[in-house]
Design a protein around this motif. Structure first.
Motif, PDB file in Angstrom:
ATOM      1  N   GLN A   1      45.377  21.997  24.665  1.00 11.55           N
ATOM      2  CA  GLN A   1      44.447  21.265  23.914  1.00 11.55           C
ATOM      3  C   GLN A   1      44.739  20.925  22.466  1.00 11.55           C
ATOM      4  O   GLN A   1      44.867  20.335  21.514  1.00 11.55           O
ATOM      5  CB  GLN A   1      43.031  21.839  24.074  1.00 11.55           C
ATOM      6  N   LEU A   2      45.254  22.424  21.892  1.00 12.77           N
ATOM      7  CA  LEU A   2      46.137  21.675  20.521  1.00 12.77           C
ATOM      8  C   LEU A   2      47.220  20.953  20.096  1.00 12.77           C
ATOM      9  O   LEU A   2      47.307  20.103  20.100  1.00 12.77           O
ATOM     10  CB  LEU A   2      46.287  23.344  19.886  1.00 12.77           C
ATOM     11  N   VAL A   3      47.855  20.847  21.300  1.00 15.22           N
ATOM     12  CA  VAL A   3      49.136  20.768  21.301  1.00 15.22           C
ATOM     13  C   VAL A   3      48.896  18.666  21.889  1.00 15.22           C
ATOM     14  O   VAL A   3      49.083  17.548  21.215  1.00 15.22           O
ATOM     15  CB  VAL A   3      51.006  20.251  22.779  1.00 15.22           C
ATOM     16  N   GLU A   4      47.560  18.530  22.733  1.00  9.93           N
ATOM     17  CA  GLU A   4      46.986  16.898  22.930  1.00  9.93           C
ATOM     18  C   GLU A   4      46.551  16.648  22.342  1.00  9.93           C
ATOM     19  O   GLU A   4      45.983  14.900  22.266  1.00  9.93           O
ATOM     20  CB  GLU A   4      46.446  17.179  24.752  1.00  9.93           C
ATOM     21  N   GLU A   5      45.580  17.363  21.565  1.00  6.87           N
ATOM     22  CA  GLU A   5      44.710  16.785  20.284  1.00  6.87           C
ATOM     23  C   GLU A   5      44.379  16.455  19.117  1.00  6.87           C
ATOM     24  O   GLU A   5      43.947  16.308  18.394  1.00  6.87           O
ATOM     25  CB  GLU A   5      43.011  18.044  20.875  1.00  6.87           C
ATOM     26  N   GLN A   6      45.741  17.982  18.737  1.00  8.23           N
ATOM     27  CA  GLN A   6      44.884  17.999  17.500  1.00  8.23           C
ATOM     28  C   GLN A   6      46.684  17.982  16.415  1.00  8.23           C
ATOM     29  O   GLN A   6      46.906  18.320  15.573  1.00  8.23           O
ATOM     30  CB  GLN A   6      44.927  19.533  17.248  1.00  8.23           C
ATOM     31  N   GLY A   7      47.609  18.471  18.166  1.00  7.10           N
ATOM     32  CA  GLY A   7      49.629  17.616  16.807  1.00  7.10           C
ATOM     33  C   GLY A   7      49.874  19.132  17.103  1.00  7.10           C
ATOM     34  O   GLY A   7      50.811  18.591  16.284  1.00  7.10           O
ATOM     35  N   TYR A   8      49.692  19.775  17.399  1.00  7.99           N
ATOM     36  CA  TYR A   8      49.836  21.509  17.455  1.00  7.99           C
ATOM     37  C   TYR A   8      51.424  20.970  18.251  1.00  7.99           C
ATOM     38  O   TYR A   8      51.217  20.302  18.848  1.00  7.99           O
ATOM     39  CB  TYR A   8      49.769  22.852  17.256  1.00  7.99           C
ATOM     40  N   ARG A   9      52.992  22.241  17.707  1.00  4.31           N
ATOM     41  CA  ARG A   9      53.576  21.162  18.419  1.00  4.31           C
ATOM     42  C   ARG A   9      54.626  23.480  18.478  1.00  4.31           C
ATOM     43  O   ARG A   9      55.317  23.115  19.234  1.00  4.31           O
ATOM     44  CB  ARG A   9      54.839  20.553  17.407  1.00  4.31           C
ATOM     45  N   THR A  10      53.953  23.714  17.717  1.00 11.05           N
ATOM     46  CA  THR A  10      54.882  25.207  18.324  1.00 11.05           C
ATOM     47  C   THR A  10      53.878  26.904  18.305  1.00 11.05           C
ATOM     48  O   THR A  10      52.493  26.483  18.634  1.00 11.05           O
ATOM     49  CB  THR A  10      55.087  25.929  16.632  1.00 11.05           C
ATOM     50  N   ILE A  11      54.126  26.847  19.441  1.00  7.91           N
ATOM     51  CA  ILE A  11      53.404  28.647  19.444  1.00  7.91           C
ATOM     52  C   ILE A  11      54.228  29.516  19.211  1.00  7.91           C
ATOM     53  O   ILE A  11      55.519  29.557  20.034  1.00  7.91           O
ATOM     54  CB  ILE A  11      52.977  28.591  21.153  1.00  7.91           C
ATOM     55  N   ALA A  12      53.659  30.796  18.692  1.00  9.70           N
ATOM     56  CA  ALA A  12      54.978  31.666  18.007  1.00  9.70           C
ATOM     57  C   ALA A  12      53.788  32.913  19.255  1.00  9.70           C
ATOM     58  O   ALA A  12      52.556  33.087  18.997  1.00  9.70           O
ATOM     59  CB  ALA A  12      54.809  31.615  17.014  1.00  9.70           C
ATOM     60  N   LEU A  13      54.642  33.960  19.468  1.00 12.28           N
ATOM     61  CA  LEU A  13      54.176  35.116  20.571  1.00 12.28           C
ATOM     62  C   LEU A  13      54.760  36.675  19.364  1.00 12.28           C
ATOM     63  O   LEU A  13      55.659  36.605  18.346  1.00 12.28           O
ATOM     64  CB  LEU A  13      54.854  35.085  21.629  1.00 12.28           C
ATOM     65  N   GLU A  14      53.468  37.069  19.671  1.00 13.42           N
ATOM     66  CA  GLU A  14      54.725  38.504  19.163  1.00 13.42           C
ATOM     67  C   GLU A  14      55.490  39.209  20.244  1.00 13.42           C
ATOM     68  O   GLU A  14      55.592  39.931  20.844  1.00 13.42           O
ATOM     69  CB  GLU A  14      53.983  40.082  19.506  1.00 13.42           C
ATOM     70  N   SER A  15      57.001  38.569  19.824  1.00 15.09           N
ATOM     71  CA  SER A  15      57.821  38.853  20.612  1.00 15.09           C
ATOM     72  C   SER A  15      59.614  38.593  19.851  1.00 15.09           C
ATOM     73  O   SER A  15      59.366  37.760  18.581  1.00 15.09           O
ATOM     74  CB  SER A  15      57.800  38.176  21.781  1.00 15.09           C
ATOM     75  N   ASP A  16      60.540  39.692  19.930  1.00 19.29           N
ATOM     76  CA  ASP A  16      61.753  39.277  19.422  1.00 19.29           C
ATOM     77  C   ASP A  16      62.072  37.693  19.234  1.00 19.29           C
ATOM     78  O   ASP A  16      62.022  36.911  19.600  1.00 19.29           O
ATOM     79  CB  ASP A  16      62.750  39.972  20.654  1.00 19.29           C
ATOM     80  N   CYS A  17      62.548  37.208  17.428  1.00 21.94           N
ATOM     81  CA  CYS A  17      61.959  36.513  16.792  1.00 21.94           C
ATOM     82  C   CYS A  17      63.755  35.638  17.635  1.00 21.94           C
ATOM     83  O   CYS A  17      64.298  34.334  18.127  1.00 21.94           O
ATOM     84  CB  CYS A  17      62.695  36.573  15.859  1.00 21.94           C
ATOM     85  N   LEU A  18      64.485  36.579  18.001  1.00 23.41           N
ATOM     86  CA  LEU A  18      65.344  35.623  18.239  1.00 23.41           C
ATOM     87  C   LEU A  18      66.185  35.776  19.884  1.00 23.41           C
ATOM     88  O   LEU A  18      66.512  34.851  20.375  1.00 23.41           O
ATOM     89  CB  LEU A  18      67.118  37.479  18.159  1.00 23.41           C
ATOM     90  N   ARG A  19      65.614  37.081  20.103  1.00 21.90           N
ATOM     91  CA  ARG A  19      65.686  36.511  22.047  1.00 21.90           C
ATOM     92  C   ARG A  19      64.331  35.372  22.230  1.00 21.90           C
ATOM     93  O   ARG A  19      64.653  34.281  23.411  1.00 21.90           O
ATOM     94  CB  ARG A  19      64.801  37.555  22.266  1.00 21.90           C
ATOM     95  N   ALA A  20      63.996  34.719  21.439  1.00 19.96           N
ATOM     96  CA  ALA A  20      63.000  33.716  21.554  1.00 19.96           C
ATOM     97  C   ALA A  20      63.766  32.463  21.724  1.00 19.96           C
ATOM     98  O   ALA A  20      63.233  30.951  22.033  1.00 19.96           O
ATOM     99  CB  ALA A  20      61.830  33.527  20.758  1.00 19.96           C
ATOM    100  N   LEU A  21      64.858  32.196  20.838  1.00 16.69           N
ATOM    101  CA  LEU A  21      65.932  31.035  21.071  1.00 16.69           C
ATOM    102  C   LEU A  21      65.973  30.912  22.275  1.00 16.69           C
ATOM    103  O   LEU A  21      66.369  29.495  22.783  1.00 16.69           O
ATOM    104  CB  LEU A  21      66.815  31.930  20.766  1.00 16.69           C
ATOM    105  N   ILE A  22      66.757  32.167  23.474  1.00 20.21           N
ATOM    106  CA  ILE A  22      66.403  31.729  24.965  1.00 20.21           C
ATOM    107  C   ILE A  22      65.328  30.322  25.076  1.00 20.21           C
ATOM    108  O   ILE A  22      65.859  29.829  25.655  1.00 20.21           O
ATOM    109  CB  ILE A  22      66.474  33.162  25.083  1.00 20.21           C
ATOM    110  N   VAL A  23      64.184  31.487  24.911  1.00 18.68           N
ATOM    111  CA  VAL A  23      63.172  30.811  25.352  1.00 18.68           C
ATOM    112  C   VAL A  23      62.895  28.802  24.787  1.00 18.68           C
ATOM    113  O   VAL A  23      62.523  28.422  26.001  1.00 18.68           O
ATOM    114  CB  VAL A  23      61.538  31.701  25.505  1.00 18.68           C
ATOM    115  N   ASP A  24      63.348  29.002  23.714  1.00 25.46           N
ATOM    116  CA  ASP A  24      62.973  27.511  22.968  1.00 25.46           C
ATOM    117  C   ASP A  24      64.218  27.011  24.074  1.00 25.46           C
ATOM    118  O   ASP A  24      63.646  25.620  24.147  1.00 25.46           O
ATOM    119  CB  ASP A  24      63.406  27.573  21.703  1.00 25.46           C
ATOM    120  N   ALA A  25      65.213  27.127  24.116  1.00 26.34           N
ATOM    121  CA  ALA A  25      66.188  26.265  24.345  1.00 26.34           C
ATOM    122  C   ALA A  25      66.045  26.274  25.779  1.00 26.34           C
ATOM    123  O   ALA A  25      66.324  25.007  26.492  1.00 26.34           O
ATOM    124  CB  ALA A  25      67.572  27.422  24.651  1.00 26.34           C
TER     125      ALA A  25
END
Length: 401
Positions: A50-74
């Motif tokens: 809903q935040l993406v579709e109605e409020q213009g949010y485009r990023t979600i950040a989780l309590e997870s390793d910031c470097l491993r998250a590059l794999i998910v983002d790709a």
């Protein structure tokens, strides 16, 4: 008591959350009182959509390793890799095994499939490359930063060669030795090599700043963002390893503070790019000092990432704290009436959102002094923290997933 807040409950929807806030925040921090419950993560997923579709949010950040998250983002942006591989290698803390996290990635990939890059949703990790049992080697972050600088600045400006970095780093096993978390003498964080690496990391991060005009012209924004991520992570990891070698009574407080400082740096960088929903434990997102006891140590206190980011962003930071009623598979039964959760448990809704100020007023109206719920299967809300929480998401019952 029930009547005092019943008329002020709202559905768990992005629009309802925004109506409780003075402005659309750059960082909307959704805190959870416990980890690993797909019921809570499912509500998070719905709110993010809903935040993406109605409020213009485009990023979600989780309590997870910031470097491993590059794999998910790709994966979510370009479809790189398979979902199974991404959930196995792209998360820390075992979060990749969550059904709700897989569903989140599927939705993000589908949303992005036919969209231009500028309109895609992005995935990020707010945490450092850390686990409760230790920390990763700084090799990936150091090498990534050095490679970027090597490709874009004059060689004579670099403080060292890649070979010198490898020589100083030694084996990754020496950095990831889990014995070091309990025994500081096992840590390599204050060896002469580690001290030299901290100086070199500082020089390379400084080079990123002093060469900013040139780098802005010579490299893509995404590459610069990644280089700065490598820089923050390098400095933070080396600092964390240094405190692992500490033998003073403040060792654990320093380690916890160093971790949350890394989280705060990542969140501020994401906020500079656009509005972000961050999902993590309430203790990392609250504005008050956090506290915990672990491994027989006395209670330690530190300022959370939320406190640090809120200090910088003001009302551009908002904390939506989750509270729950029962979680019987963890021994959490109906909460006592003189707790925040007890007040909420009298509500008829299975889950809802409400103004924390209204809840604080209701807590002050009860005959007894409100106390923290005594259950230990999760982290209940402290009534004293309510004045510095913006809104509360209440989940009446968390079933066994």
């Amino acid at each position: 008591m029930e009547t005092g807040i019943t008329n002020f409950t709202r559905p768990v929807e992005a629009s309802a959350v925004m109506e409780l806030l003075p402005t659309r925040p750059r960082v909307l921090a959704l805190g959870e009182p416990t980890h690993g419950e797909d019921t809570l993560l499912g509500l998070r997923n719905r709110l993010f959509r809903q935040l993406v579709e109605e409020q213009g949010y485009r990023t979600i950040a989780l309590e997870s390793d910031c470097l491993r998250a590059l794999i998910v983002d790709a994966y979510v942006t370009s479809g790189e890799g398979s979902l199974d591989d991404v959930t196995e290698h792209g998360f820390s803390h075992g979060w990749g095994g969550s059904r709700a996290n897989r569903e989140l990635l599927r939705w993000m990939r589908e949303f992005n499939a036919d969209r231009p890059t500028a309109d895609q949703v992005r995935f990020a990790g707010m945490d450092g490359p850390l686990e409760i049992t230790g920390a990763e080697s700084p090799r990936q972050a150091l090498s990534g930063l050095h490679d970027y600088l090597t490709a874009h600045v004059d060689a004579e400006l670099l403080p060292c060669t890649a070979d010198r970095l490898d020589e100083l780093l030694g084996t990754d096993a020496s950095w990831t030795n889990q014995e070091a978390m309990m025994d500081p003498s096992q840590s390599v964080g204050r060896t002469p090599e580690a001290r030299e690496l901290r100086l070199l990391a500082d020089d390379m991060v400084t080079l990123l700043e002093t060469q900013a005009p040139h780098l802005a012209a010579a490299s893509a924004p995404s590459d610069r963002d990644r280089a700065h991520l490598y820089g923050r992570t390098t400095v933070g990891l080396l600092r964390y390893h240094s405190w692992m070698a500490d033998t003073s009574p403040s060792r654990m407080a320093r380690l916890l503070a160093a971790r949350d400082e890394m989280m705060a740096g990542n969140l501020l960088a994401l906020a500079a790019r656009g509005p972000v929903l961050v999902h993590a434990h309430n203790s990392h997102l609250q504005r008050d000092k956090s506290a915990m006891r672990m491994w027989g140590h006395p209670k330690v206190e530190w300022w959370s990432a939320g406190a640090l980011v809120s200090t910088r962003l003001g009302d551009q930071y908002a904390h939506l704290a989750t509270a729950l009623g029962t979680m019987k598979h963890h021994g959490v039964e109906a909460p006592p009436a003189d707790t925040v959760e007890g007040i909420l448990h009298a509500l008829p809704e299975p889950h809802c959102v409400l103004d924390a100020a209204r809840l604080d007023a209701a807590a002050r109206d009860i005959p007894a002094v409100p106390r923290v719920s005594p259950y230990f299967g999760y982290a209940p809300l402290d009534p004293a923290h309510l004045p510095r929480i913006d809104a509360v998401l209440y989940v009446r019952d968390v079933p066994h997933d």
